[in-house]
Design a protein around this motif. Sequence first.
Motif, mmCIF file in Angstrom:
data_model
loop_
_atom_site.group_PDB
_atom_site.id
_atom_site.type_symbol
_atom_site.label_atom_id
_atom_site.label_comp_id
_atom_site.label_asym_id
_atom_site.label_seq_id
_atom_site.Cartn_x
_atom_site.Cartn_y
_atom_site.Cartn_z
ATOM 1 N N ILE A 14 144.266 -17.285 -5.492
ATOM 2 C CA ILE A 14 143.868 -18.680 -5.639
ATOM 3 C C ILE A 14 144.041 -19.185 -7.068
ATOM 4 C CG2 ILE A 14 141.409 -18.176 -5.956
ATOM 5 C CD1 ILE A 14 140.880 -20.720 -4.251
ATOM 6 N N GLY A 15 143.675 -18.374 -8.047
ATOM 7 C CA GLY A 15 143.809 -18.801 -9.440
ATOM 8 C C GLY A 15 145.245 -19.105 -9.812
ATOM 9 N N ARG A 16 146.142 -18.253 -9.383
ATOM 10 C CA ARG A 16 147.569 -18.453 -9.678
ATOM 11 C C ARG A 16 148.081 -19.754 -9.071
ATOM 12 N NH1 ARG A 16 151.969 -15.537 -6.444
ATOM 13 N NH2 ARG A 16 153.775 -16.722 -7.089
ATOM 14 N N PHE A 17 147.695 -20.001 -7.812
ATOM 15 C CA PHE A 17 148.203 -21.200 -7.140
ATOM 16 C C PHE A 17 147.520 -22.477 -7.640
ATOM 17 C CE2 PHE A 17 149.391 -17.900 -3.946
ATOM 18 C CZ PHE A 17 150.756 -18.005 -4.151
ATOM 19 N N LEU A 18 146.266 -22.372 -8.063
ATOM 20 C CA LEU A 18 145.617 -23.533 -8.674
ATOM 21 C C LEU A 18 146.297 -23.881 -9.993
ATOM 22 C CD1 LEU A 18 141.830 -22.910 -7.948
ATOM 23 C CD2 LEU A 18 143.361 -24.552 -6.828
ATOM 24 N N ASP A 19 146.660 -22.877 -10.762
ATOM 25 C CA ASP A 19 147.413 -23.128 -12.000
ATOM 26 C C ASP A 19 148.771 -23.741 -11.687
ATOM 27 O OD1 ASP A 19 145.370 -22.141 -13.594
ATOM 28 O OD2 ASP A 19 146.265 -20.141 -13.803
ATOM 29 N N ALA A 20 149.427 -23.244 -10.658
ATOM 30 C CA ALA A 20 150.743 -23.778 -10.272
ATOM 31 C C ALA A 20 150.627 -25.237 -9.841
ATOM 32 C CB ALA A 20 151.345 -22.936 -9.144
ATOM 33 N N ALA A 21 149.507 -25.595 -9.202
ATOM 34 C CA ALA A 21 149.315 -26.969 -8.723
ATOM 35 C C ALA A 21 149.210 -27.963 -9.874
ATOM 36 C CB ALA A 21 148.073 -27.054 -7.845
ATOM 37 N N LEU A 22 148.913 -27.488 -11.075
ATOM 38 C CA LEU A 22 148.878 -28.381 -12.238
ATOM 39 C C LEU A 22 150.276 -28.873 -12.587
ATOM 40 C CD1 LEU A 22 146.329 -26.484 -14.498
ATOM 41 C CD2 LEU A 22 145.933 -28.569 -13.137
ATOM 42 N N ARG A 23 151.285 -28.138 -12.163
ATOM 43 C CA ARG A 23 152.674 -28.504 -12.450
ATOM 44 C C ARG A 23 153.389 -29.133 -11.260
ATOM 45 N NH1 ARG A 23 151.534 -23.690 -14.365
ATOM 46 N NH2 ARG A 23 152.629 -22.513 -12.761
ATOM 47 N N SER A 24 153.042 -28.682 -10.045
ATOM 48 C CA SER A 24 153.748 -29.134 -8.843
ATOM 49 C C SER A 24 152.850 -28.876 -7.635
ATOM 50 C CB SER A 24 155.049 -28.340 -8.723
ATOM 51 O OG SER A 24 155.812 -28.778 -7.641
ATOM 52 N N PRO A 25 152.909 -29.728 -6.614
ATOM 53 C CA PRO A 25 152.053 -29.530 -5.445
ATOM 54 C C PRO A 25 152.241 -28.158 -4.787
ATOM 55 C CG PRO A 25 153.072 -31.694 -5.376
ATOM 56 C CD PRO A 25 153.729 -30.932 -6.496
ATOM 57 N N VAL A 26 151.147 -27.620 -4.284
ATOM 58 C CA VAL A 26 151.165 -26.355 -3.557
ATOM 59 C C VAL A 26 150.762 -26.655 -2.111
ATOM 60 C CG1 VAL A 26 150.146 -24.050 -3.322
ATOM 61 C CG2 VAL A 26 150.596 -25.000 -5.609
ATOM 62 N N THR A 27 151.657 -26.395 -1.180
ATOM 63 C CA THR A 27 151.393 -26.604 0.241
ATOM 64 C C THR A 27 150.876 -25.314 0.841
ATOM 65 O OG1 THR A 27 153.150 -28.255 0.372
ATOM 66 C CG2 THR A 27 152.412 -27.283 2.451
ATOM 67 N N ILE A 28 149.755 -25.417 1.549
ATOM 68 C CA ILE A 28 149.156 -24.254 2.197
ATOM 69 C C ILE A 28 149.393 -24.373 3.698
ATOM 70 C CG2 ILE A 28 147.025 -22.963 2.566
ATOM 71 C CD1 ILE A 28 146.011 -24.393 -0.044
#
Length: 83
Positions: A14-28
Amino acid sequence: MGITVTESEFSGEIGRFLDAALRSPVTILGPGAYRRAVVVSPAFFDRAVSALEDLENIQKAQAARDEHGYISHDRLKAELGID
């Protein structure tokens, strides 16, 4: 655009993908590969909400013009709650 992950991938990192979402949307993706959620940055969310509010105000202004033919600037501001 962005990253697409499964629910289990997201919950596992979750931490990695939350950080990634700061740059680009993350679709789950949920079961069956349907889009269950999209995580976006706070800045992206704020811009999206602002754009929707602007669109709503434009639509209200158009409706007022259509209904009344003419509406004064002061009346429009009052109806839209703009000071």
